[in-house]
Design a protein around this motif. Structure first.
Motif, short mmCIF file in Angstrom:
data_model
loop_
_atom_site.label_atom_id
_atom_site.label_comp_id
_atom_site.label_asym_id
_atom_site.label_seq_id
_atom_site.Cartn_x
_atom_site.Cartn_y
_atom_site.Cartn_z
N ALA A 13 4.72 -5.00 7.20
CA ALA A 13 4.28 -4.10 7.80
C ALA A 13 6.02 -3.34 7.30
CB ALA A 13 4.10 -3.73 8.78
N LYS A 14 6.86 -3.54 7.79
CA LYS A 14 8.17 -2.92 6.86
C LYS A 14 8.08 -2.44 5.68
CE LYS A 14 12.00 -1.06 7.88
NZ LYS A 14 12.93 -0.44 7.17
N LEU A 15 8.15 -3.16 4.64
CA LEU A 15 8.12 -2.56 3.38
C LEU A 15 6.63 -1.72 2.96
CD1 LEU A 15 8.21 -3.26 0.56
CD2 LEU A 15 6.38 -4.48 0.01
N VAL A 16 5.87 -1.38 3.92
CA VAL A 16 4.82 -0.46 3.37
C VAL A 16 4.90 0.52 4.14
CG1 VAL A 16 2.86 0.21 4.50
CG2 VAL A 16 2.85 -2.39 3.93
N GLN A 17 6.19 0.38 5.59
CA GLN A 17 7.38 1.92 5.87
C GLN A 17 8.07 2.50 5.04
OE1 GLN A 17 10.48 1.54 8.10
NE2 GLN A 17 10.52 3.51 6.54
N GLU A 18 8.73 1.56 4.14
CA GLU A 18 9.58 2.47 3.57
C GLU A 18 8.82 2.94 1.93
OE1 GLU A 18 12.37 -1.22 2.71
OE2 GLU A 18 12.62 -1.31 5.07
N MET A 19 7.83 1.43 1.79
CA MET A 19 7.57 2.68 0.01
C MET A 19 6.66 4.11 0.71
SD MET A 19 6.22 -0.97 -1.44
CE MET A 19 5.44 0.06 -3.07
N VAL A 20 5.92 3.67 1.34
CA VAL A 20 4.93 5.08 2.14
C VAL A 20 5.78 6.85 2.10
CG1 VAL A 20 4.35 6.70 3.86
CG2 VAL A 20 3.22 4.43 3.03
N ASP A 21 7.43 5.97 2.66
CA ASP A 21 8.48 7.06 2.98
C ASP A 21 9.50 7.61 1.66
OD1 ASP A 21 7.39 6.99 5.86
OD2 ASP A 21 9.06 6.45 6.59
N SER A 22 9.29 6.56 1.13
CA SER A 22 9.89 7.01 -0.47
C SER A 22 9.08 7.62 -1.43
CB SER A 22 10.76 5.54 -1.35
OG SER A 22 11.18 4.35 0.08
N ILE A 23 8.34 6.97 -1.41
CA ILE A 23 7.40 8.14 -2.62
C ILE A 23 6.66 9.34 -2.06
CG2 ILE A 23 5.22 8.18 -3.68
CD1 ILE A 23 5.33 5.03 -3.11
N PHE A 24 7.01 9.50 -1.03
CA PHE A 24 6.96 10.05 0.62
C PHE A 24 7.79 11.53 -0.09
CE2 PHE A 24 7.53 14.31 2.96
CZ PHE A 24 6.09 14.74 3.95
N SER A 25 8.88 10.84 -0.05
CA SER A 25 9.89 11.90 -0.84
C SER A 25 10.59 11.92 -2.31
CB SER A 25 11.40 10.46 -0.23
OG SER A 25 11.43 10.13 -0.79
N MET A 396 1.68 16.77 6.83
CA MET A 396 2.50 16.52 7.68
C MET A 396 2.32 14.51 8.66
SD MET A 396 1.44 19.97 9.48
CE MET A 396 1.70 21.81 9.06
N ALA A 397 1.65 14.68 7.94
CA ALA A 397 1.66 13.04 8.72
C ALA A 397 1.61 12.15 7.72
CB ALA A 397 0.22 12.57 9.08
N MET A 398 2.34 12.81 6.98
CA MET A 398 1.92 11.42 5.85
C MET A 398 3.61 10.50 5.37
SD MET A 398 -0.73 11.45 4.66
CE MET A 398 -0.58 10.38 3.96
N ALA A 399 5.02 11.42 5.97
CA ALA A 399 5.59 9.88 6.32
C ALA A 399 5.90 9.72 8.40
CB ALA A 399 6.87 10.66 5.63
N THR A 400 4.87 9.48 8.72
CA THR A 400 4.91 8.99 9.89
C THR A 400 4.57 7.78 10.64
OG1 THR A 400 2.54 10.06 10.51
CG2 THR A 400 4.84 11.88 10.14
N PRO A 401 4.01 7.05 11.53
CA PRO A 401 3.73 6.09 12.42
C PRO A 401 1.76 6.61 11.88
CG PRO A 401 5.48 6.08 13.84
CD PRO A 401 5.37 8.11 12.58
N ILE A 402 1.79 7.90 11.66
CA ILE A 402 -0.07 7.51 11.95
C ILE A 402 -0.04 6.54 9.74
CG2 ILE A 402 -1.83 8.61 10.79
CD1 ILE A 402 -0.61 10.69 12.88
N ALA A 403 1.03 7.21 9.13
CA ALA A 403 0.73 7.63 7.20
C ALA A 403 0.95 5.55 7.50
CB ALA A 403 1.37 7.52 7.26
N HIS A 404 1.42 5.37 7.98
CA HIS A 404 2.23 3.69 7.92
C HIS A 404 1.28 2.38 8.98
CE1 HIS A 404 6.64 5.61 9.01
NE2 HIS A 404 6.61 5.83 7.37
N LYS A 405 0.44 3.44 9.80
CA LYS A 405 -0.48 2.28 9.95
C LYS A 405 -1.25 2.11 9.52
CE LYS A 405 1.26 2.59 14.85
NZ LYS A 405 0.73 3.31 15.90
N GLY A 406 -1.76 3.15 8.47
CA GLY A 406 -2.55 3.40 8.34
C GLY A 406 -3.40 2.75 6.80
#
Length: 508
Positions: A13-25, A396-406
């Motif tokens: 899950a932490k890898l997913v969060q980092e990837m979601v946030d990185s690619i968003f940036s 707006m939600a695409m680097a938040t916990p909503i995006a991470h959990k989904g």
């Protein structure tokens, strides 16, 4: 084995969060996803995948494969951003991170993290249990331009693939089978050539390429009244000349022609060609055309969709926090959308009988893969209901916990379905039977591509060369910050008393 697979996704899950946030940036638009592709392939190579870059003549395209024998399952998701949709994540109001920069207003930053987490988790279980099988991961490059997957198919990237699972961000967890009712599409650029002259001194000496463009558009708009209701067609003038006192010697208009069947798409394309040539004759100009992209109508595989849906029922929806629901409501209220909570129940399996009568709409070039190998799309709940697609509100939600959990939930659905395909020969056999004897019974893949058509890799290049150095200042650094919101100093959920968001799997 399924429980072990789910546990494998959870521990990533932490890898997913980092990837979601990185690619968003990174926020790279079509054909310019260099940083994004380098980042994803680097993770895959570290985990034993063999990467081939620049496939199908596209610099940012790649395949990553693992395994020596057994069924070959392809897993893909789109990675490109949209022009002009820069947005500070976690902000419920429109707030560009960098004015004029691209942004993930479609949520494509979340799909590949789900795919990678699924692949690594199922690979681990396969190795432990000595399950024979192979995985191939691939990115949807320039999907917003609908400009690559037909070229992937033409280049033979899916030869030997037994089945394919695609993922896409949504407000719910769902899948479907049968004809989707969306439109296929052909993207065509028409370039008119005339003769320059002084617009005031001797306009009779010139032949305006812009006149050809405008006459084509007028003629198309008049013909539009007499086209089927399912069609969608739209255009932008990308070159209308340099300055008013010079008769334009070159003019370009870019069209999308959309409809629901292969013959109907081809008919629109041929009609556009005829009208362009007539406009050229009427204005004393010449015209050349170039196909920039193609998307086949979507058609999901029934057996795989039914298997995936059973897995979705076992997984269930993410556990949304009060902050998640509060942020969703804040976005909806701040932007005048209908207030609807984040989904807590699984969406029904979408079938031809349960869907409304199709009347046309958007396109997705996963259709080209769907007409090549048995394929489904798994949609996962990483965005907020009622936001506008291809709009900053969808970022707006695409680097938040909503995006991470989904994305974690989507990864679980993908991983379990891959495991089914690897361990149940009957499922693969029925998927291929449905593909060959039902899907291909009355229709065949018929893309509007010639041997001369090549991927439009030049698109967005000048923009990114100019703006990338400014965007780089906003890249996420997971070594210093738990989340991208923390790096940006954004409080979540953006209401009184909110605090900076923790990383996925960490306590506040």
């Amino acid at each position: 084995m399924k429980q072990a697979t789910l546990a494998g996704v959870d521990k990533r899950a932490k890898l997913v969060q980092e990837m979601v946030d990185s690619i968003f940036s990174f926020a790279e638009p079509g054909f310019q996803e260099f940083r994004t592709s380098e980042y994803i392939t680097g993770i895959l190579e570290k985990n034993g995948f063999k990467v081939q870059r620049g496939v199908a003549g596209i610099p940012t395209a790649w395949t990553a494969t693992w395994g020596e024998s057994g069924p070959l399952i392809a897993l893909g998701s789109d990675i490109d951003a949209l022009l002009g949709l820069s947005q500070v994540p976690g902000s419920a109001t429109i707030k560009p991170q960098l004015v004029g920069a691209p942004g993930h207003g479609e949520g494509h930053n979340s799909g590949m993290p789900a795919v990678v987490a699924a692949a690594l988790s199922v690979k681990e279980v396969m190795q432990k249990n000595k399950i024979q099988g192979r995985l191939m991961l691939w990115p949807g490059v320039a999907e917003e331009l609908l400009a690559t997957k037909a070229f992937y198919v033409r280049a033979g990237l899916f030869e030997g693939v037994d089945a394919s699972i695609f993922t896409h961000v949504s407000k719910d967890l769902s899948t479907s089978w049968g004809p989707a009712g969306n439109n296929g599409m052909v993207s065509v650029e028409y370039t008119f050539s005339g003769k320059t002259a002084h617009s005031a001194g001797s306009p009779w000496s010139g032949r305006s390429a812009l006149d050809g463009v405008e006459l084509m558009n007028i003629a198309w708009n008049m013909r539009r009244e007499h086209l089927p209701l399912t069609q969608r067609s739209h255009y932008v003038i990308t070159n209308g000349g340099g300055q008013p006192n010079v008769v334009p010697g070159e003019g370009t208009v870019w069209y999308y022609f959309r409809d629901q069947t292969f013959p109907a798409i081809r008919e629109l394309y041929e009609l556009g060609n005829t009208i362009s040539e007539a406009a050229a004759q009427a204005t004393g100009t010449t015209v050349k055309r170039r196909v920039l992209g193609y998307a086949a109508p979507n058609f999901g595989n029934k057996p795989i969709a039914e298997a995936a849906y059973e897995n979705m029922k076992a997984i269930g929806m993410p556990q949304w926090s009060e902050d998640d629901q509060a942020f969703a409501k804040a976005v909806q209220e701040a932007n005048g959308f209908k207030v609807e909570p984040l989904a807590t129940e699984l969406a029904p399996l979408s079938t031809p009988d349960s869907r409304d009568r199709p009347m046309g709409g958007g396109s997705d070039d996963i259709g080209d893969i769907m007409w090549t190998v048995p394929t489904i799309t798994i949609r996962f709940p990483s965005n907020i209901p009622n936001t506008i697609g291809h709009n900053v509100t969808a970022a707006m939600a695409m680097a938040t916990p909503i995006a991470h959990k989904g994305a974690v939930t989507g990864a679980k659905a993908v991983a379990l379905t891959v495991l089914d395909l690897m361990t149940t020969p009957e499922l693969l056999a029925s998927a291929k039977d449905y593909f060959n004897n039902v899907q291909l019974k009355d229709a065949k893949y018929d893309p509007v591509l010639s041997a001369e058509d090549q991927p439009a890799v030049h698109l967005n290049k000048e923009l990114m060369e100019r703006i990338r150095p400014q965007m780089a200042k906003f890249y996420y650094d997971p070594k210093k910050y738990r989340t991208y919101l923390e790096q940006l100093g954004v409080a979540y959920p953006g209401v009184p008393g909110a605090s900076v968001s923790p990383a996925a799997g960490e306590a506040p």
